[in-house]
Design a protein around this motif. Structure first.
Motif, short mmCIF file in Angstrom:
data_model
loop_
_atom_site.label_atom_id
_atom_site.label_comp_id
_atom_site.label_asym_id
_atom_site.label_seq_id
_atom_site.Cartn_x
_atom_site.Cartn_y
_atom_site.Cartn_z
N MET A 189 3.83 -1.32 1.92
CA MET A 189 2.38 -1.33 1.39
C MET A 189 1.63 -0.04 1.66
SD MET A 189 -0.23 -4.51 2.12
CE MET A 189 0.52 -5.03 3.57
N SER A 190 0.73 0.28 0.60
CA SER A 190 -0.04 1.49 0.73
C SER A 190 -1.43 1.06 0.84
CB SER A 190 0.18 2.46 -0.14
OG SER A 190 -0.48 3.47 -0.38
N ILE A 191 -2.23 1.36 2.11
CA ILE A 191 -3.51 0.78 1.98
C ILE A 191 -4.38 1.80 1.28
CG2 ILE A 191 -5.53 0.48 3.47
CD1 ILE A 191 -3.40 -0.66 5.54
N LEU A 192 -5.14 1.54 0.46
CA LEU A 192 -5.95 2.54 -0.32
C LEU A 192 -7.25 2.78 0.33
CD1 LEU A 192 -5.06 1.42 -4.00
CD2 LEU A 192 -4.03 3.05 -2.65
N ARG A 193 -8.05 1.42 0.80
CA ARG A 193 -9.29 1.71 1.23
C ARG A 193 -9.48 0.40 1.95
NH1 ARG A 193 -14.71 3.25 -1.50
NH2 ARG A 193 -15.86 3.77 0.31
N ARG A 194 -10.18 0.55 3.14
CA ARG A 194 -10.76 -0.74 4.07
C ARG A 194 -12.09 -0.44 4.42
NH1 ARG A 194 -6.32 -1.68 7.69
NH2 ARG A 194 -5.40 -3.10 6.13
N THR A 195 -12.90 -1.30 4.17
CA THR A 195 -14.54 -1.28 4.60
C THR A 195 -14.65 -2.72 5.45
OG1 THR A 195 -15.38 -2.59 2.86
CG2 THR A 195 -14.96 -0.09 2.48
N ASP A 196 -16.02 -2.70 5.77
CA ASP A 196 -16.29 -3.98 6.57
C ASP A 196 -16.20 -5.29 5.81
OD1 ASP A 196 -16.79 -2.85 8.89
OD2 ASP A 196 -19.02 -2.40 8.68
N GLY A 197 -16.26 -5.10 4.46
CA GLY A 197 -16.46 -6.32 3.61
C GLY A 197 -15.05 -6.47 2.68
N TRP A 198 -14.42 -5.54 2.37
CA TRP A 198 -13.16 -5.45 1.60
C TRP A 198 -12.34 -4.89 2.01
CZ3 TRP A 198 -12.44 -1.32 -1.37
CH2 TRP A 198 -13.36 -0.69 -1.54
N GLU A 199 -11.01 -5.08 1.40
CA GLU A 199 -9.99 -3.92 1.47
C GLU A 199 -8.99 -3.95 0.24
OE1 GLU A 199 -7.90 -5.36 5.13
OE2 GLU A 199 -6.29 -6.21 3.92
N VAL A 200 -8.51 -2.88 -0.06
CA VAL A 200 -7.48 -2.64 -1.20
C VAL A 200 -6.11 -2.23 -0.76
CG1 VAL A 200 -8.59 -0.64 -2.09
CG2 VAL A 200 -7.31 -2.10 -3.70
N ASP A 201 -4.98 -2.91 -1.16
CA ASP A 201 -3.72 -2.20 -0.96
C ASP A 201 -3.00 -2.18 -2.19
OD1 ASP A 201 -4.40 -2.30 2.08
OD2 ASP A 201 -3.34 -4.55 1.95
N GLN A 202 -1.93 -1.37 -2.10
CA GLN A 202 -1.26 -1.33 -3.50
C GLN A 202 0.18 -1.45 -3.24
OE1 GLN A 202 -2.06 1.60 -6.34
NE2 GLN A 202 -0.47 0.81 -7.89
N ILE A 203 0.89 -2.58 -3.75
CA ILE A 203 2.23 -2.95 -3.40
C ILE A 203 2.93 -2.70 -4.51
CG2 ILE A 203 4.02 -4.71 -2.56
CD1 ILE A 203 1.38 -6.13 -1.20
N GLY A 204 3.76 -1.59 -4.88
CA GLY A 204 4.43 -1.17 -6.13
C GLY A 204 3.37 -1.10 -6.98
N GLU A 205 3.30 -1.93 -8.11
CA GLU A 205 2.54 -1.82 -9.34
C GLU A 205 1.26 -3.19 -9.05
OE1 GLU A 205 5.17 -2.10 -12.67
OE2 GLU A 205 4.87 -0.03 -12.96
N THR A 206 1.37 -3.68 -8.04
CA THR A 206 0.51 -4.71 -7.85
C THR A 206 -0.72 -4.47 -6.67
OG1 THR A 206 1.96 -6.53 -8.11
CG2 THR A 206 0.24 -7.02 -6.84
#
Length: 124
Positions: free
Chosen positions: A1-18
Motif C-alpha cells: 500500500m502506498s500512502i499518498l497523504r494523511r491529515t488529522d481528518g482524512w487519509e488517502v492510500d492507493q492499492i494498485g488501481e484502487t
C-alpha cells in the motif's frame, strides 16, 4: 500500500488501481470539499485509478455541502473511468453516500468491513 497523504481528518492510500479514502471523526465538513477534494481530483487526473473505497468514520450527520461533494465525486469518477466505488461505514452513512454517488457506468456498493470493500473494489 502506498500512502499518498494523511491529515488529522482524512487519509488517502492507493492499492494498485484502487484509491482508498478514509474520513475520521476529526474531519470538519466545512473542509470536505477543499484539501481532500483536491487530492481526489488530482489523483484521478493521473489515470491510475479504476476503483475507489471510501471509509466514513464520521458520526455527525452530513450537511448539504457534503452531499454536494459526494455527488460531484461520482460525476468526476465516471469522467475518469472509475468503474467501482465501495463505501464503508454505518448503515445510514453508507446509504446516504451511495445515493449521491450512483451514476450510469459506476458500480456502487456498501460494506461493513474495509477489507471486504477493498477486495470487491480490486476485483475489477
Amino acid at each position: 500500500m502506498s500512502i499518498l497523504r494523511r491529515t488529522d481528518g482524512w487519509e488517502v492510500d492507493q492499492i494498485g488501481e484502487t484509491l482508498v479514502f478514509g474520513f475520521t471523526e476529526e474531519m470538519e465538513q466545512e473542509s470536505f470539499g477543499d484539501e481532500a477534494w483536491r487530492e481526489y481530483t488530482e489523483t484521478l487526473e493521473q489515470d491510475t485509478v479504476c476503483a475507489v473505497v471510501t471509509v466514513v468514520d464520521i458520526s455527525e450527520p452530513f450537511d448539504a455541502s457534503t452531499f454536494d461533494v459526494w455527488a460531484r465525486s461520482g460525476e468526476v469518477a465516471v469522467q475518469h473511468g472509475v468503474e467501482r466505488w465501495a463505501v464503508v461505514g454505518d448503515q445510514l452513512k453508507r446509504m446516504s453516500t451511495i445515493s449521491q454517488l450512483r451514476r450510469p457506468g459506476l458500480a456502487v456498493r456498501g460494506f461493513d468491513d474495509r477489507d471486504a470493500a477493498i477486495e470487491w473494489a480490486t476485483e475489477a
